[in-house]
Design an enzyme around this catalytic site. Structure first.
Site, PDB file in Angstrom:
ATOM      1  N   GLY A   1       9.823   1.846   8.336  1.00  0.00           N
ATOM      2  CA  GLY A   1      10.057   3.173   7.794  1.00  0.00           C
ATOM      3  C   GLY A   1       8.733   3.896   7.608  1.00  0.00           C
TER       4      GLY A   1
ATOM      5  N   ILE B   1      13.241   5.186  12.229  1.00  0.00           N
ATOM      6  CA  ILE B   1      14.557   5.412  12.821  1.00  0.00           C
ATOM      7  C   ILE B   1      14.752   6.860  13.264  1.00  0.00           C
ATOM      8  CG2 ILE B   1      15.782   6.011  10.689  1.00  0.00           C
ATOM      9  CD1 ILE B   1      18.063   4.179  11.652  1.00  0.00           C
TER      10      ILE B   1
ATOM     11  N   ASN C   1      15.762   0.500  14.397  1.00  0.00           N
ATOM     12  CA  ASN C   1      16.560   0.258  13.202  1.00  0.00           C
ATOM     13  C   ASN C   1      16.338  -1.196  12.813  1.00  0.00           C
ATOM     14  OD1 ASN C   1      18.474  -0.166  11.223  1.00  0.00           O
ATOM     15  ND2 ASN C   1      20.139   0.850  12.310  1.00  0.00           N
TER      16      ASN C   1
ATOM     17  N   CYS D   1       7.082   1.059   2.304  1.00  0.00           N
ATOM     18  CA  CYS D   1       6.484   2.100   1.483  1.00  0.00           C
ATOM     19  C   CYS D   1       7.487   3.209   1.189  1.00  0.00           C
ATOM     20  CB  CYS D   1       5.263   2.689   2.183  1.00  0.00           C
ATOM     21  SG  CYS D   1       3.963   1.488   2.527  1.00  0.00           S
TER      22      CYS D   1
ATOM     23  N   ASP E   1      14.031   4.579   1.069  1.00  0.00           N
ATOM     24  CA  ASP E   1      15.127   5.375   0.527  1.00  0.00           C
ATOM     25  C   ASP E   1      15.766   4.605  -0.638  1.00  0.00           C
ATOM     26  OD1 ASP E   1      17.432   6.833   0.021  1.00  0.00           O
ATOM     27  OD2 ASP E   1      17.819   7.251   2.130  1.00  0.00           O
TER      28      ASP E   1
ATOM     29  N   THR F   1      -0.380   7.232   2.160  1.00  0.00           N
ATOM     30  CA  THR F   1       0.928   7.598   2.699  1.00  0.00           C
ATOM     31  C   THR F   1       1.303   9.013   2.242  1.00  0.00           C
ATOM     32  OG1 THR F   1       2.115   6.667   0.806  1.00  0.00           O
ATOM     33  CG2 THR F   1       1.687   5.202   2.659  1.00  0.00           C
ATOM     34  N   GLU F   2       2.128   9.699   3.023  1.00  0.00           N
ATOM     35  CA  GLU F   2       2.541  11.054   2.672  1.00  0.00           C
ATOM     36  C   GLU F   2       3.290  11.074   1.342  1.00  0.00           C
ATOM     37  OE1 GLU F   2       2.750   9.770   5.651  1.00  0.00           O
ATOM     38  OE2 GLU F   2       1.489  11.110   6.826  1.00  0.00           O
TER      39      GLU F   2
END
Length: 289
Positions: A95, A119, A164, A184, A187, A262-263
């Site tokens: 992810g 994904i 996936n 990281c 969801d 990370t964003e």
């Protein structure tokens, strides 16, 4: 009168040396991991062609010859030679989003192959295009003798694959292949009926244990305390993992990168939120396994 060009056209018109812009690669934040997504996978890791992802780490090797066999290919007929990767992927960012962690780790681990697994189609394309642009920029700087502009590794050691992992992780990696897995800001799937879609569970942890070598680590970070507690509970309850102590976690360079590069991590920082980190080590299997 023709309207403004579509986002796809704007992406395609971009020069290879120009960095991609996120606004042309926006996509829904979440994707259903139980959908088919029209993805193609190798039936086993040995059938995966990594040469297109890591061209700088690819050599022409006879089929069936191990990667570490010190043979010379000059004695072989071209008919039997195939482009093959010279070493295995060792780090997986599951992810990976827009690849902030990958692009930060790549210069710090120039001889280690890193792979982002994402994904969402558009987001995967963004990471691939950014890696391509960075490689070209570094090649140009090298040819022009601008050593001060070079970054160790030249980003040749990272790539991104649309995948996936909840369904097909063992199709990509052999047993004990990976040394690090990053999860990281996954969801959180807040609703109880959605918990089955969380990227950490008893079943998925067994797959992580399968592809991780003994001593390898799973890194987790989230800004949702409930999800953090969930992940810690699932990993501590799995026989293949043990939690890494706080002192070792704080001294791990990868943890610092994960927190700040990370964003999602940057967004949490801007909003004054909290980040919950936990790291788990793959323990060796007992002799009877």
């Amino acid at each position: 009168m023709a309207g403004p060009p579509k986002k796809r056209q704007k992406r395609d018109d971009k020069p290879d040396t120009q960095m991609p812009q996120k606004k042309f690669y926006r996509q829904r934040a979440h994707a259903n991991p139980f959908s088919d997504h029209d993805l193609v996978y190798p039936t086993c890791p040995e059938e995966m062609d990594w040469s297109q992802h890591y061209p700088a780490f690819t050599a022409t090797i006879p089929a069936g010859v191990p990667k570490d066999d010190p043979i010379t290919t000059t004695d072989w007929d071209d008919h039997y030679l195939h482009p093959r990767i010279t070493q295995d992927v060792e780090v997986a960012d599951i992810g990976c989003g827009f690849g902030g962690l990958l692009f930060a780790l790549a210069p710090r681990m120039p001889q280690t192959l890193l792979l982002g697994l994402e994904i969402r189609t558009a987001v995967t394309e963004f990471v691939q295009e950014k890696a391509k642009a960075l490689r070209i920029q570094q090649d140009i700087a090298s040819r022009e003798g601008k050593e001060q502009d070079l970054v160790p590794g030249q980003y040749q050691n990272l790539s991104c694959l649309r995948a996936n992992t909840m369904k097909f992780l063992p199709n990509l990696f052999q047993r004990g292949q990976l040394s690090k897995i990053f999860l990281c800001f996954p969801d959180p799937h807040f609703k109880a009926r959605k918990h089955k879609a969380r990227i950490v569970s008893a079943a998925l942890n067994s797959e992580y244990a399968f592809v991780l070598r003994p001593g390898g680590k799973v890194y987790t970070i989230t800004d949702v305390e409930d999800l953090h507690v969930w992940m810690v509970d699932r990993f501590e309850g799995h026989a293949g993992f043990e939690r890494v102590g706080e002192e070792e976690v704080e001294g791990d360079v990868c943890v610092g990168v994960m927190r700040g590069e990370t964003e999602e991590g940057k967004k949490v920082e801007r909003n004054g939120g909290r980040k919950f980190v936990a790291v788990f080590r793959r323990v060796a299997d007992p002799d009877w396994v």
